[in-house]
Scaffold this motif. Structure first.
Motif, mmCIF file in Angstrom:
data_model
loop_
_atom_site.group_PDB
_atom_site.id
_atom_site.type_symbol
_atom_site.label_atom_id
_atom_site.label_comp_id
_atom_site.label_asym_id
_atom_site.label_seq_id
_atom_site.Cartn_x
_atom_site.Cartn_y
_atom_site.Cartn_z
ATOM 1 N N LYS A 58 -21.809 -22.197 46.788
ATOM 2 C CA LYS A 58 -21.145 -21.790 45.918
ATOM 3 C C LYS A 58 -20.055 -22.492 46.310
ATOM 4 O O LYS A 58 -19.807 -23.080 46.574
ATOM 5 C CB LYS A 58 -21.002 -20.425 45.851
ATOM 6 C CG LYS A 58 -22.604 -19.866 45.069
ATOM 7 C CD LYS A 58 -22.427 -18.200 44.868
ATOM 8 C CE LYS A 58 -23.720 -18.033 43.817
ATOM 9 N NZ LYS A 58 -23.645 -16.214 43.617
ATOM 10 N N ALA A 59 -19.454 -21.842 46.368
ATOM 11 C CA ALA A 59 -17.346 -22.070 47.133
ATOM 12 C C ALA A 59 -17.185 -22.358 48.032
ATOM 13 O O ALA A 59 -15.967 -22.509 48.989
ATOM 14 C CB ALA A 59 -16.391 -20.500 46.444
ATOM 15 N N THR A 98 -23.188 -27.037 50.842
ATOM 16 C CA THR A 98 -22.434 -26.474 50.309
ATOM 17 C C THR A 98 -23.025 -24.980 49.638
ATOM 18 O O THR A 98 -24.847 -24.970 48.692
ATOM 19 C CB THR A 98 -22.132 -26.903 48.916
ATOM 20 O OG1 THR A 98 -22.016 -27.927 49.572
ATOM 21 C CG2 THR A 98 -21.402 -26.530 47.544
ATOM 22 N N ARG A 107 -16.586 -21.665 39.366
ATOM 23 C CA ARG A 107 -16.525 -22.708 40.909
ATOM 24 C C ARG A 107 -16.787 -21.904 41.554
ATOM 25 O O ARG A 107 -18.115 -22.230 42.237
ATOM 26 C CB ARG A 107 -14.998 -23.385 41.155
ATOM 27 C CG ARG A 107 -15.320 -23.848 41.756
ATOM 28 C CD ARG A 107 -15.313 -25.518 41.713
ATOM 29 N NE ARG A 107 -15.544 -25.913 42.519
ATOM 30 C CZ ARG A 107 -14.370 -27.478 42.883
ATOM 31 N NH1 ARG A 107 -13.275 -26.915 41.642
ATOM 32 N NH2 ARG A 107 -14.096 -28.181 44.093
ATOM 33 N N THR A 149 -20.589 -20.122 40.248
ATOM 34 C CA THR A 149 -21.423 -21.040 39.330
ATOM 35 C C THR A 149 -23.314 -21.401 40.226
ATOM 36 O O THR A 149 -23.162 -21.467 41.668
ATOM 37 C CB THR A 149 -20.951 -22.558 39.062
ATOM 38 O OG1 THR A 149 -20.342 -22.715 38.278
ATOM 39 C CG2 THR A 149 -22.126 -23.925 38.875
ATOM 40 N N GLN A 176 -17.447 -31.648 45.068
ATOM 41 C CA GLN A 176 -17.275 -31.066 43.745
ATOM 42 C C GLN A 176 -17.318 -29.087 43.808
ATOM 43 O O GLN A 176 -16.304 -28.688 43.089
ATOM 44 C CB GLN A 176 -18.016 -31.664 43.232
ATOM 45 C CG GLN A 176 -17.539 -31.570 40.876
ATOM 46 C CD GLN A 176 -18.047 -31.926 40.264
ATOM 47 O OE1 GLN A 176 -19.269 -32.912 40.864
ATOM 48 N NE2 GLN A 176 -18.055 -31.671 38.932
ATOM 49 N N GLN A 177 -17.937 -28.560 44.247
ATOM 50 C CA GLN A 177 -18.327 -27.022 43.722
ATOM 51 C C GLN A 177 -17.017 -26.097 45.196
ATOM 52 O O GLN A 177 -17.197 -25.671 44.520
ATOM 53 C CB GLN A 177 -19.709 -26.702 43.690
ATOM 54 C CG GLN A 177 -19.395 -25.204 43.398
ATOM 55 C CD GLN A 177 -21.241 -25.546 43.297
ATOM 56 O OE1 GLN A 177 -22.213 -25.538 43.568
ATOM 57 N NE2 GLN A 177 -21.528 -23.777 43.418
ATOM 58 N N HIS A 207 -17.593 -36.959 44.550
ATOM 59 C CA HIS A 207 -17.393 -35.425 44.412
ATOM 60 C C HIS A 207 -18.600 -35.200 45.097
ATOM 61 O O HIS A 207 -19.802 -33.724 44.447
ATOM 62 C CB HIS A 207 -18.317 -35.775 42.477
ATOM 63 C CG HIS A 207 -17.676 -36.528 41.680
ATOM 64 N ND1 HIS A 207 -16.374 -35.787 40.871
ATOM 65 C CD2 HIS A 207 -18.041 -37.903 41.199
ATOM 66 C CE1 HIS A 207 -16.336 -37.333 40.185
ATOM 67 N NE2 HIS A 207 -16.766 -38.153 40.215
ATOM 68 N N GLU A 214 -11.046 -31.440 44.741
ATOM 69 C CA GLU A 214 -12.169 -32.035 44.239
ATOM 70 C C GLU A 214 -12.234 -32.848 45.719
ATOM 71 O O GLU A 214 -13.891 -32.975 45.897
ATOM 72 C CB GLU A 214 -11.498 -33.087 43.309
ATOM 73 C CG GLU A 214 -11.078 -32.296 42.073
ATOM 74 C CD GLU A 214 -12.358 -30.934 41.562
ATOM 75 O OE1 GLU A 214 -13.087 -32.201 41.956
ATOM 76 O OE2 GLU A 214 -12.229 -30.360 40.521
ATOM 77 N N SER A 222 -25.902 -22.221 42.299
ATOM 78 C CA SER A 222 -26.781 -23.593 42.368
ATOM 79 C C SER A 222 -27.227 -23.638 43.437
ATOM 80 O O SER A 222 -27.669 -22.629 44.448
ATOM 81 C CB SER A 222 -25.091 -25.025 42.518
ATOM 82 O OG SER A 222 -24.750 -23.991 43.795
#
Length: 2026
Positions: free
Chosen positions: A1224-1225, A1222, A1006, A1009, A1030-1031, A1027, A859, A1011
């Motif tokens: 995705k992961a 970022t 995760r 998602t 966060q992703q 955060h 996180e 984004s």
């Protein structure tokens, strides 16, 4: 002066200058020491003073300190600080002359270039220096105390005067007007008691005096600006006229006299202009007051006095004296002008004196408000009257009128300031009443002013001795009257706004009701908008000249009038909408309270009274109509409700009458008395009705006693209920209502009311027990019902007596209730124990297992792949042990639960059975207990949760029977226990499965998602700090690997790490042991617990020294190694759930998806990296080449700086890029990338700086070289004439270059400063050279002056020497001429080489002679001697030039051609040789024609031509395409060996072969080499293209990248076609022999690849089509065989795509092996089989619901695939039904359909709800039939509605849907038409009446469309009009045709609509054919106009259908064939 005589003086000056510089340095050092000593004396006081000065001047404090420390300025500051010191301190900041001191006496060489004025700060007393700049002065109020650092802030004040613009007067004026006067106005202390009038007067008087002083300053400035200065006499110096003799001499001189007269004329003209200003009409503007009149005369007197002062000067006296002596004509005009000038000054002085007398009278106009001004007006008018009467000059009407106008102006100005609070507030910003008072005071002032004026005027007229006012009153008072008119309008606006401001209180007045809310809001909004519009005007409302206000005022009045009318209309509309008389009266009273006049309140009272009369009739009629069955309130009892109804009617007529009684004038009319009599009659009837019903209720009350003798309980609808008769409760309610209404009640009612609490309590207790019974049974979970049957039987036994023997008069009801409580308590206790055990020991543990986290996602920040895998593996090891322990606990709790439920006292159960048997015997006597129990045949009914069901009737059972039942019951219970154990075992597996599934889903969510890319510092603020990661899960670094940006680790490495994590999570199930299949007894549970305790103790005692297994790195590894590694880490149970978990479909699917989830982000990662594409040019662009092109453009220094700035800004931009991106992961960190970018950027900056430095260093070196060279030449000692010539040339050269060098030095210095500014390295030596550059250049310039002087001194000596040398030079030339003719290079028959040698020798001799010629010629010109001419020498010079061209070219060609042969073959450059030969040819052709006959020219031309012929062939042979095989062929042709591969092979070896003999053969070989090279390059290009060409994949749903991207695959196929086309052309080329086999191989590979890709795409499209059907849909369950087949296909497809991922190269993947060629056709065949089966399945569905035939296969598959969710079908309803777009579902029952809606929004409720369950085609059929039936019901209602006598068409159409409304109007037309036709024979007018009726209907419809309708309603009415127009036209034609029978064909051929009530059908007839209306819901659709052609089509098609035939309209396109069919069949 000679050079030698000047030289000692220069040396002396040099030594003196050096000494002066040293003295200056010493003086400067001494001053610096003194300044530092003074600086040490400064303290806080000085810092305060100097800090303020620096702040005010915008200077640095150190700069101010340095200025003040000079001289003795600190002494004056010290005197200011002392006790009894100076009261003020002044500092000036302005330009001053440089101070003269010791330093000033030591001038340097550059002092002459400096300006002697500087701007500086200094301390002064203001007397020695005039202020021209800024003055900052400090004052102290008290000089008795010394100034210290502590009290300086409070004791010392400061201010500033700025005289830079406007001078000293202007600055003083601004200081007073902008600072002092505003401050004094706001200061309320220091004036004494300010509240007293005296103190206020003192303050006002002082401020007024200051304002007057400011006015004087302003006038003084204006006077200074307007002064007229007499022009100077430029033609004559008047200073020479000093004595009378001079005057006389000048008067006798005509020229002098003319000049003096001309000067005098100018002066007279100037003075005339000044005097003429008095006669001009002065323009009085609105801002001028009486003070301005005084200022005017002051300026007038000042300008005249200034003229008089000039006339008193000696110059003017001398001019006048001369003119008098000369008796000039100008003397007389001057004397007249002098008299007028004297009168003017006297007049001005007199006027000023009288105006000063008026000053105290008009001061109140400036200082007072209008209220106080009134008192000052009489005194002012009297003073003006006195001035008018006694003033000798100011007593003209013009002057008095001007003064009065200015008085008026000042009054208006003061009134405006008074009203607006000196302009700080507008009239709308202040309280309204306060503004009104101010305006009234202003109006009173005007009235008093005019009244006082008229009184004064009358006094003047009545007194003969006084002069009369001859003044225009309009001119004086016109402005004030206009101002008053404006104020009156404003007052009127205020009054109107106040009157209508109550509109803002609509809500508080209670006027807003539901019916009038929008109207009141509209009125209020309009009024507020009107007021707001006025208030928002940005002009001054008090400016009476602003005509915009008058326009706005008229608009405001019109808006107000309109608003009043609208309000009156609104009141009428509001009262008209209120049907209730009482409410109308209440609303009218509210309007009356508003107080707005002329609203017509009395008329409305009369109207309401008339309405009240009608209300009385309505109440009477209502009573007559409803008295038998009146409407009763829901909470009321029947009888009380009737009485309340009667009382309600009574109140409806009584309440308005009470209000009318308040207005006696209204009730006194004749009409009112009739209404009163009617009121009395109705009131009497209602009172009688009340008494009648009360008596009947008292009688009924006695019959309720029997209701208390019934049993307590009874069966109702299969459930137990309390048997408490509702009549009792009803009578109790009646009693309560009767008591509330104060009516009499009987004794039993009172008794019943008294005992009601006891009865209600017992009833409630019973109801509570029954609810407790229901509640307790509801606690029984379904899974435990079977095992709880014996326990439930005890409760049934306790409840039984309430059904049989106990009644409401039974006294032991409490004992009965206690037995029920005990039985229920025991059962609840057991259930609670069971539920608690399940909740806390099973459900809670299973929930914990389900929520167990097997993977912790980062996180705070992402982690590396290895860290993530290690953390997950450690967590999985720990959680596997935890899950195994929890599974064991759940197993133990489950067995304990089963043991608890199976423990039952069977003896007690037998007793219970006996009791039940006895109860059964007794129950046979009460048959009512078994009502509704027909289907009761099993004890399983005892397990019902919510109902009590009595046991079945049976006889008494024997012990053997009971024993057998007991045994059977125990066996059954054991089976139930085993079933319960299996149930919880499955839940245990589900919990474990959920834990693993949720973990994998969490990972998937995760990772996948969707984004946007997140950037640190861009979209996230500080609040997102926690955060920000966060992703992202995995951390990766971006770095620059030129030319690409790379990610570390790669996507493949991250994917492998994720696969290991997934395997680790799934392997947790290996550590959880399976449950035992046998049940564990209590004893075994106890033994297991004891063993577990012992084991724990032994483990605690044992040494826990086992080492943790080491963990391998996971950067790489196969899947088998991964599984083995994970299994070794997790403790494996012998029997575990791994097989069950790993085979789960969801787990398999998630593993498949996660196996490609990271790779699928490849495109997103590329997109993220594209963010940095804007920086590609930093490293991709050739830096050296770019800078070279930049340098070629000759850039300026600013361009260099702009480039450096660009890259510096780019560096800042790079550093501002986000810390991470970022995707995705993945979190892609950019730190390393930014460092690389920054390094590249700095390199650009350094290179640009380097080239800039080179450029300007080159310029600097050139300047230094020029200076050095020129310096050497100038420093060279002048010995001879050559030296003189060199010196002169050098001086000339310096003068020519001086300007250029001066311009070059500045940029050079700036360039080096710029490089140092941006931190670019510069050598110290270069910096020193730049610093010395200017000095060196200036030193050279000074040297030029010295040399010039020296040359002037040496001139005579060198002139004599020159004459001797010229004679000697002439002899040398003659000798050279003879030798040149005899032995020169132009002697005939010389060989070219010998001629070339002679040319060299004679050229050298000629050069020496010519140099002397130039020197001597220059010397002759220098000394002014005639130049000696040498024509023969110049002729020889021209000859030598021609010879040099010929022999120079000859030698060059011979040398170059011989040099070509020695060039190595590898280094040969034929193009350069060709260019040189072309250049030689060009130069040869350009030689003079005379030289072409020479032998040297012919030899030269032949050599060039011979070599030029071989060049084309050599160029072909040097081509890189020539290979060894080609040289061998040339050897075979020429027979000459070419050792081309040796390092010593030269051109000479080629030229030795006779190439020109075999020219064509050699050319053919060379051309074939080029063609073969082209073929080879194209083939390599094709191979290289397909070596890197890869497939691009696309995500499919959430399953990962399982698709080939369509666009990229299409591009691949197109590229294949292009490549095959290229290969085909290569195959047909005749030069392809060396590469033919390779070309054939690639043609085959690419052809096969094309075929495979096309098959691949076909399989993919079919797989996508079928995947939605067979994966997760409802169709798969109905086609299990095909679903299984597709499952196999799906796995094969996934394998194919995984193989493609592993081998993404296109050709390698398709033809690398035979996999794709064999597998794809098989998959296509299998998919076609599935598709065929699916087609058959769809055909069956279409046969069951034929409307499916109108739906495409994909849409039908979507419908069938989502059939389990009925809500998803709504998107396809329009494809199935004509116009049903949506259906309405029940709010609670998910699948129940209640209504259908069209696309237009019309809704038809279904008569019977349709449940959308089961097969979709079944319930769609049901929906179709039900929608048709429900629509038919609506049509039936419509038919009944049109039959009613009070039928209203508009209400009918608004109530029913559009389709039914259309049918209704068609049925009306059919009905009325047939009636008219039937009656036509007997009634001749019936047809025309009916026709008129139809026309009225049409007009009603048309009228409706003129209103504001919604879109659907408008379409509806337009359709009705379209149809009815046709119907009316038909009937009109029938009338015209005199048709009078319904059997006539003209009527029968029409489309007629009937509703047949008997058969309950809607019938449509055309001719003799009838059709049944199918009731399809059509909604509200538009219709085309019906034409005669349409009617004919209807008739024809109807006849065809009637004969069971078909019809097909034919005709051109667009004529409406399809629409006609649709209209007919809809």
């Amino acid at each position: 002066m000679s050079f030698s005589s000047r030289n000692p003086k220069m040396d002396y000056k040099s030594r003196a200058s050096q000494s002066s510089v040293e003295t200056l340095k010493e003086a400067q050092e001494k001053l610096r020491e003194e300044r530092e000593a003074k600086r040490d004396q400064l303290d806080g006081r000085h810092d305060y003073i100097l800090g303020i000065v620096a702040l005010c001047l915008g200077l640095e404090e150190s700069e101010v300190q340095d200025a003040i420390l000079e001289g003795n300025q600190l002494d004056r500051m010290e005197q200011f600080f002392l006790e009894n010191g100076l009261p003020h301190l002044m500092l000036f900041y302005q330009e001053t002359e440089s101070t003269k001191g010791a330093a000033a006496a030591l001038p340097t060489q550059l002092d002459s270039h400096r300006h002697n004025h500087t701007k500086k700060v200094f301390v002064t007393d203001g007397k020695d220096v005039a202020l021209t700049g800024i003055c900052i002065f400090f004052t102290r109020a008290k000089t008795l105390r010394a100034i210290t650092s502590a009290n300086i802030h409070s004791e010392v004040s400061f201010n500033m005067l700025d005289a830079t613009e406007g001078g000293l007067l202007k600055s003083v004026e601004q200081l007073f007007s902008d600072v002092f006067i505003p401050a004094l106005r706001e200061t309320n202390h220091g004036w004494g008691e300010l509240a007293s009038p005296q103190a206020q007067g003192v303050k006002q008087e002082f401020i007024s005096s200051l304002e007057r002083f400011v006015s004087v300053l302003t006038g003084a400035q204006e006077s200074l600006q307007e002064l007229v200065t007499l022009k100077q006499c430029d033609a004559l110096d008047l200073e020479l006229l000093k004595s009378p003799a001079d005057y006389k001499a000048a008067a006798n001189n005509k020229d002098t006299t003319k000049k003096i007269e001309a000067c005098m004329k100018v002066w007279i003209k100037q003075i005339e202009q000044v005097l003429a200003e008095t006669k001009l009409l002065r323009k009085v503007t609105d801002d001028l007051g009486p003070r301005d009149e005084l200022n005017y005369w002051k300026k007038r007197m000042s300008s005249i006095n200034y003229l008089l002062d000039q006339l008193k000067t000696p110059q003017f006296s001398s001019v006048l004296g001369v003119l008098l002596l000369a008796k000039s004509k100008l003397v007389k005009p001057w004397q007249e002008l002098d008299r007028r000038l004297t009168d003017a000054v006297n007049k001005a002085k007199d006027n000023i004196n009288y105006l000063y007398c008026l000053e105290k009278f008009y001061d109140p106009l400036y200082n007072s408000d209008p209220v106080s001004m009134v008192e000052a007006i009489p005194g002012l008018m009297n003073a003006i009257k006195s001035v008018y009467n006694i003033s000798p000059h100011y007593n003209t009407s013009e002057n008095i009128m001007t003064l009065l106008v200015k008085v008026t102006n000042q009054m208006i100005t003061s009134c405006k300031a008074y009203i607006t609070n000196n302009g700080s507030n507008s009239i709308w910003d202040q309280p309204q009443q306060e503004v009104i008072d101010k305006i009234k005071a202003t109006i009173r002032l005007n009235q008093e002013y005019q009244l006082c004026f008229h009184k004064t005027k009358e006094e003047q007229e009545q007194t003969p001795s006084m002069r009369k006012f001859d003044i225009c009153e309009v001119y004086i008072f016109g402005k004030f009257d206009l101002f008053q008119q404006r104020l009156n309008k404003i007052l009127e606006m205020f009054k109107t706004i106040s009157t209508y401001s109550v509109l803002q209180d609509f809500k508080s007045q209670g006027l807003i009701t539901i019916s009038t809310r929008f109207q009141t809001a509209d009125i209020q909004a309009k009024w507020e908008a009107t007021v707001k519009t006025v208030k928002e005007k940005n002009y001054s409302f008090l400016d009476y000249r602003m005509t915009d206000f008058d326009v706005d005022y008229e608009t405001f009045c019109e808006s107000t009038s309109f608003l009043h009318n609208q309000l009156k209309k609104f009141m009428g509309d509001t009262l008209a909408e209120i049907k209730n008389t009482k409410r109308a009266l209440n609303e009218l009273e509210k309007f009356e309270r508003l107080g707005i006049p002329n609203l017509g309140i009395d008329e409305k009272y009369q109207q309401i009274l008339q309405n009240y009369g009608r209300d009385l009739e309505t109440v009477s009629n209502t009573y007559a109509k409803q008295k038998l069955d009146p409407p009763i309130a829901q909470e009321s009892s029947p009888v009380a409700g009737r009485i309340m109804w009667a009382r309600h009617l009574y109140s409806k007529i009584q309440d308005p009458m009470d209000i009318f009684k308040k207005h006696e004038d209204i009730l006194s009319t004749v009409e009112a008395k009739v209404i009163i009599r009617k009121f009395n009659r109705v009131a009497r009837i209602l009172l009688e009705y009340e008494m009648l019903h009360h008596q009947s209720w008292m009688t009924k009350m006695e019959n309720t006693k029997v209701c208390l003798e019934t049993p307590l309980l009874l069966w109702s609808s299969g459930k137990l209920a309390v048997n408490f008769r509702p009549e009792i409760h009803e009578q109790i309610r009646e009693t309560d209502f009767m008591k509330r209404m104060n009516l009499e009640i009987p004794p039993f009612a009172a008794f019943l009311q008294n005992t009601w609490n006891t009865l209600k309590m017992n009833c409630d207790k019973l109801q509570f027990r029954l609810s407790e019974n229901t509640r307790v049974r509801a606690k029984i979970q379904t899974v435990f019902e079977k095992l709880l049957r014996p326990h439930v039987a005890k409760v049934n036994k306790a409840i039984q007596p309430g059904l049989t023997s106990l009644t409401w008069i039974f006294l032991s009801i409490d004992k009965y209730l206690s037995g029920i409580d005990k039985a229920l308590g025991d059962l609840e206790l057991l259930i609670d124990r069971v539920n608690d055990l399940v909740e806390f020991r099973i459900d809670a543990v299973l929930q914990e297992m389900s929520l167990t986290t097997l993977c912790v996602l980062p996180e705070e920040q992402p982690v590396s792949c290895e860290e993530f895998f290690k953390a997950t593996r450690d967590l999985c090891i720990k959680q596997a042990q935890n899950l195994h322990l929890k599974s064991t606990l759940v197993e133990e709790a489950t067995n304990e639960l089963i043991n608890m439920l199976t423990e039952f006292d069977h003896g007690q159960q037998d007793k219970g059975k006996d009791a039940e048997d006895s109860c059964s015997e007794s129950k046979t006597k009460q048959p009512f207990l078994l009502e509704g129990d027909e289907g009761y045949s099993s004890e399983r009914h005892l397990s019902s949760r919510n109902t009590f069901v009595p046991p079945a009737v049976s006889g008494p059972s024997s012990p053997l029977v009971r024993e057998r039942k007991k045994k059977d019951s125990m066996e059954e219970m054991e089976e139930d226990a085993q079933e319960l154990l299996s149930y919880f075992n499955q839940r245990n597996v589900d919990a474990l499965l959920n834990a693993i599934r949720k973990t994998l889903e969490m990972l998937h969510k995760r990772i996948n998602t969707p984004s946007l890319m997140h950037f640190l510092g861009e979209s996230e603020g500080p609040s997102h700090g926690k955060h920000r990661y966060q992703q992202a899960i995995f951390k990766a670094d971006l770095n620059l690997s030129i030319p690409n940006i790379v990610m570390m680790p790669t996507l493949e490495e991250v994917q492998r790490a994720l696969d290991k994590v997934v395997a680790c999570v799934v392997s947790v199930s290996k550590g959880v042991g399976e449950w035992s299949k046998e049940r564990i007894t209590k004893r075994e549970i106890k033994e297991n617990r004891t063993a577990a305790l012992k084991q724990d103790g032994s483990e605690n005692e044992s040494d826990n020294g086992a080492t943790t297994p080491t963990h391998r790195s996971m950067t790489d590894g196969t899947s088998s190694e991964m599984s083995l590694f994970v299994s070794q880490a997790i403790p494996i149970q012998e029997r575990n759930y791994y097989k069950t978990i790993s085979a789960n479909d969801e787990i398999v699917k998630l593993k498949s998806v996660l196996s490609t989830s990271i790779k699928s982000t490849k495109k997103e990662v590329e997109n993220a990296l594209n963010r940095f594409s804007c920086y590609h040019y930093i490293w991709r662009k050739d830096r050296e080449d770019t800078i070279q092109r930049f340098i070629q453009g000759s850039p300026l220094l600013s361009e260099f700086e702009s480039q450096i700035l660009f890259y510096r800004d780019l560096e800042l931009k790079i550093n501002s890029e986000p810390e991470y991106i970022t995707v995705k992961a993945l979190a892609l960190f950019t730190e390393l990338l930014k460092i690389s970018f920054t390094v590249e950027t700095k390199n650009w900056m350094v290179d640009y700086g380097l080239f800039c430095k080179r450029k300007y260093r080159s310029d600097m070196e050139q300047i230094f070289a020029f200076v050095d060279e020129a310096g050497k030449k100038l420093n060279r000692k002048v010995k001879d004439l050559d030296d003189v010539r060199i010196a002169m040339a050098t001086l000339k050269e310096i003068r020519e270059h001086q300007i250029d060098i001066d311009f070059q030095i500045g940029p050079i210095e700036e360039s080096y400063a710029m490089l140092q500014k941006y931190g670019l390295s510069v050598a110290k030596e270069e910096v020193d050279k730049v610093d010395a550059l200017r000095y060196t250049w200036e030193k050279l310039l000074s040297r030029t002056t010295e040399v010039q002087n020296e040359l002037d001194a040496l001139q005579p000596h060198f002139q004599q020497e020159l004459i001797c040398n010229v004679k000697t030079f002439q002899d040398d030339c003659d000798q050279f001429y003879q030798e040149y003719e005899k032995d020169g290079p132009m002697v005939k028959e010389l060989a070219p080489q010998e001629a070339s040698d002679r040319l060299i020798m004679f050229q050298n001799r000629f050069d020496n002679l010519y140099r002397k010629y130039i020197t001597y010629s220059g010397g002759q010109e220098l000394f002014g001697i005639p130049v000696t001419q040498h024509h023969q020498l110049l002729k020889i010079k021209n000859q030598l030039v021609l010879l040099q061209k010929l022999y120079g070219l000859y030698n060059n060609v011979i040398e170059r051609v011989n040099g070509y042969n020695d060039i190595l073959w590898a280094d040969i450059n034929i193009e350069r040789i060709n260019n040189e030969l072309l250049d030689f040819q060009s130069r040869c052709r350009k030689l003079p024609h005379a030289l072409k006959e020479w032998q040297a020219f012919q030899d030269l031309k032949k050599t060039i031509d011979d070599f030029n012929e071989c060049c084309p062939l050599l160029e072909l042979m040097t081509n890189k395409a020539m290979m060894t095989r080609h040289w061998k062929r040339i050897t075979e042709v020429t027979g000459h060996t070419f050792e081309i591969e040796t390092d010593t092979f030269k051109l000479r070896n080629i030229m030795e072969a006779s190439l020109l003999k075999f020219k064509e053969e050699v050319e053919d070989i060379c051309i074939s080499a080029v063609k073969e090279r082209d073929i080879e390059q194209k083939l390599k290009q094709v191979i290289a293209e397909w070596d890197i060409k890869t497939f691009t994949f696309a995500n499919f749903k959430t399953r990962g990248e399982l698709l080939l991207r369509g666009d990229s695959t299409a591009e691949i196929i197109s590229s294949l076609d292009d490549s095959l086309m290229i290969l085909g052309s290569l195959m047909s080329n005749r030069y392809n022999t060396p590469f033919k086999a390779q070309i054939q191989k690639w043609v085959q590979n690419l052809s096969n690849t094309t075929d495979i890709i096309e098959q691949w795409m076909n399989v993919q499209n079919l797989w996508i089509y079928l995947e939605a059907v067979f994966v997760g849909g409802d169709i798969a369950k109905q086609l299990p065989k095909e679903a299984k087949r597709f499952s196999t296909i799906d796995k094969s497809w996934v394998k194919i795509m995984m193989r493609a991922h592993e081998m993404p190269n296109v050709v390698q993947s398709c033809v690398g092996d035979e996999t794709m060629g064999q597998l794809l056709p098989h998959l296509l065949e299998q998919l076609e089989i599935c598709q065929k089966s699916l087609t058959g399945y769809l055909e069956k569905k279409r046969l069951l619901f034929p409307r499916f035939f109108f739906i495409s296969d994909p849409a039908l598959l979507e419908i069938l695939g989502q059939a389990s969710d009925s809500h998803t079908i709504q998107a396809h309803l329009l494809n199935v039904f004509d116009n049903i777009k949506t259906v309405q579902f029940h709010d609670k029952i998910y699948d129940r359909i209640l209504a259908v809606s069209s696309r237009e929004g019309e809704t038809v409720e279904l008569e019977h709800p349709v449940t959308a369950e089961g097969n979709v085609e079944v319930w769609l059929n049901a929906l179709l039939k039900e929608s048709q039936g429900s629509l038919h019901r609506v049509i039936r209602q419509a038919f009944q509605a049109i039959q009613e006598s009070d039928f209203q068409l508009t209400e009918f159409l608004n109530f029913f849907p559009a389709q039914v409304g259309l049918l209704g109007i068609q049925m009306i037309w059919t009905r009325d038409s047939e009636k008219a036709l039937i009656k036509a024979a007997s009634d001749p007018k019936v047809m025309s009446k009916t026709n008129s009726f139809f026309l009225e209907l049409l007009n009603k419809l048309i009228e409706t469309t003129t209103k504001d309708l919604e879109a659907v309603a408008r379409t509806k009415y337009e359709t009705l009009i379209t149809i009815h127009v046709h119907q009316r036209d038909i009937f009109d034609q029938l009338c015209r045709s005199h048709i009078k029978s319904p059997t006539d064909f003209d009527w029968l051929k029409q489309c007629r609509f009937y509703f047949i009530e008997k058969s309950d059908l809607m019938s449509i007839s055309i001719t003799d054919i009838s059709f049944i209306y199918q009731n399809e819901f059509l909604g509200c659709t538009e219709r085309l106009v019906i034409t005669p052609l349409t009617d004919r089509c209807y008739i024809t098609l109807a006849q065809a259908l009637g004969m069971n035939m078909g019809g097909a309209p034919a005709g051109p396109a667009g004529t409406g064939k399809s629409k006609i069919l649709l209209l007919l069949f809809s």
